[in-house]
Scaffold this active site. Sequence first.
Site, PDB file in Angstrom:
ATOM      1  CB  SER A  37      -0.916   0.010   1.224  1.00  0.00           C
ATOM      2  OG  SER A  37      -0.126   0.156   2.393  1.00  0.00           O
ATOM      3  CE  LYS A  38      -3.143   3.028  -0.837  1.00  0.00           C
ATOM      4  NZ  LYS A  38      -3.658   1.904  -0.086  1.00  0.00           N
ATOM      5  NE  ARG A  39       0.396   0.527   6.096  1.00  0.00           N
ATOM      6  CZ  ARG A  39       1.205  -0.457   6.446  1.00  0.00           C
ATOM      7  NH1 ARG A  39       2.449  -0.213   6.730  1.00  0.00           N
ATOM      8  NH2 ARG A  39       0.746  -1.695   6.525  1.00  0.00           N
ATOM      9  N   GLY A  92       5.702   3.312   0.276  1.00  0.00           N
ATOM     10  CA  GLY A  92       6.363   4.046  -0.793  1.00  0.00           C
ATOM     11  C   GLY A  92       5.461   3.914  -1.997  1.00  0.00           C
TER      12      GLY A  92
END
Length: 421
Positions: free
Chosen positions: A199-201, A203
């Site tokens: 997921s986005k977290r 990167g």
Amino acid sequence: MRDRFAPSPTGQLHIGGGRTALYNWLLARKEGGAMVLRIEDTDRERSTPENVEQILDALRWLELSWDEGPLSQAERIGRHEACIAGLVESGHAYADEGAVRLRVPDEGETVVSDVIRGDVRFPNRSIDDFVIARSDGSPLYNLAVAVDDLDMGITHVIRGDDHLSNTPRQVMILQALGAQPPVYAHLPLLYGPDGKKLSKRHGAASVQELRDAGYLPEAVRNYIALLGWGLDETTTFMTTDELIANFSLERVSRNPAVFDEQKLRWMNGRYMRELPVEQLQARIEAMSGREVPREAVEISQEKMQTLVDFWPLAGFLVDRPDGYDQKAWDKVMVDGSAERLEAARKAIEAAEPFGPESIEEGLRGLVERLGVKPKEVFQPIRVALTGTTVSPGIFESVAALGREEALARIDAALQHARGGA
RNA sequence: GCCGCCAUCGUCUAGGGGACUAGGACGCCGCCCUCUCACGGCGGAAACCGGGGUUCGAAUCCCCGUGGCGGUACCA
């Protein structure tokens, strides 16, 4: 042979989705078949035109072309409803509080033939009579997928592992319709470094984030192809043609993979170094929307891993830095640095003809005469020119900047050292 | 709960009964190169989830356990 990439438009294309598209594309190319692009948009809230465009955008950047579509699943609702009615009529399905359920036998098992997993057997009693149409009559996912795959003549369904558990339901619908199920290939999922879903977290999680981070599409293709598939024990770099020639579902791995951006960075750096300078220059310019000197690209090519790395490394050749990095300045501008910079200025001024060779000659001669370490002369120049302690080779950097600008920046640094503005 | 998938270095993987003192790559550590940062070169540490079987022999086959993940929706 026909396969399909069938994403639901929920925003940017996930890297795992990119890999699914890649595998479908590779197989279609290899077999001389076709890849159908079908948008699973039966969930009207999420399926905005913007979200659909995001998918196409990512696919285009990856340079994965589709042979048919994009087809809208939602637009085929009439056909889906007809199938539901037919299923009720034939007794395979029945109405239940307005909804329609498929009749699932209590005995026996449903087998999913999967190229990657082998035959996966599901006891029928573990599957309830599931809903294929809502009480408003609208078709549900499993029905729509089965009908579409059938109508579109799909022979290979290549998709994420998260669909495996739903596959017996689709097989049952196909059987009720009197059709043969296609060949299935369920790909292992992709995870982040912490073992959680990517997921986005972590990167970059989407294809467009990869693009914005300065990766090359050909490098991304090569890297994600290797996430869950490999040719042999040593081959790492493959051109797209080689990928097509070598790809096979039989060699797809069964275990989930962790997306490792560090390895992508490394691979991307290798691709960047192999690019002709003009091409690399064009890509940097296309991405930034600015013109950059060819020479700046040339002297920084071997030091970059991504397109955006160009700016911290060689941006000083495009824009004059607006100041000095304090840490860099303090580290380099110690006792005697200003004097050495002053002397270096003279050497640069005298370099003739002005170029890397004459500059090196002059500067090395100065180092010799002063009896100091090379970096005691070179680093002050670097800070004066770039504001930092990192840059391409110093002789090449001075040459690329031009005599006039180089001298001007050195003068500014000397003034700064004397406490001037 | 039930059903299903998966399980080799930190990561991606090779391996499909003896070729395994388990190979490659990223990353990491050390050395070399060196004007910074990189590139490159050389070397190193680092793994078969556990327990039972089967077999002369198991990382490879079977079973159980454990763990991770997915499904089980009138989401896709």
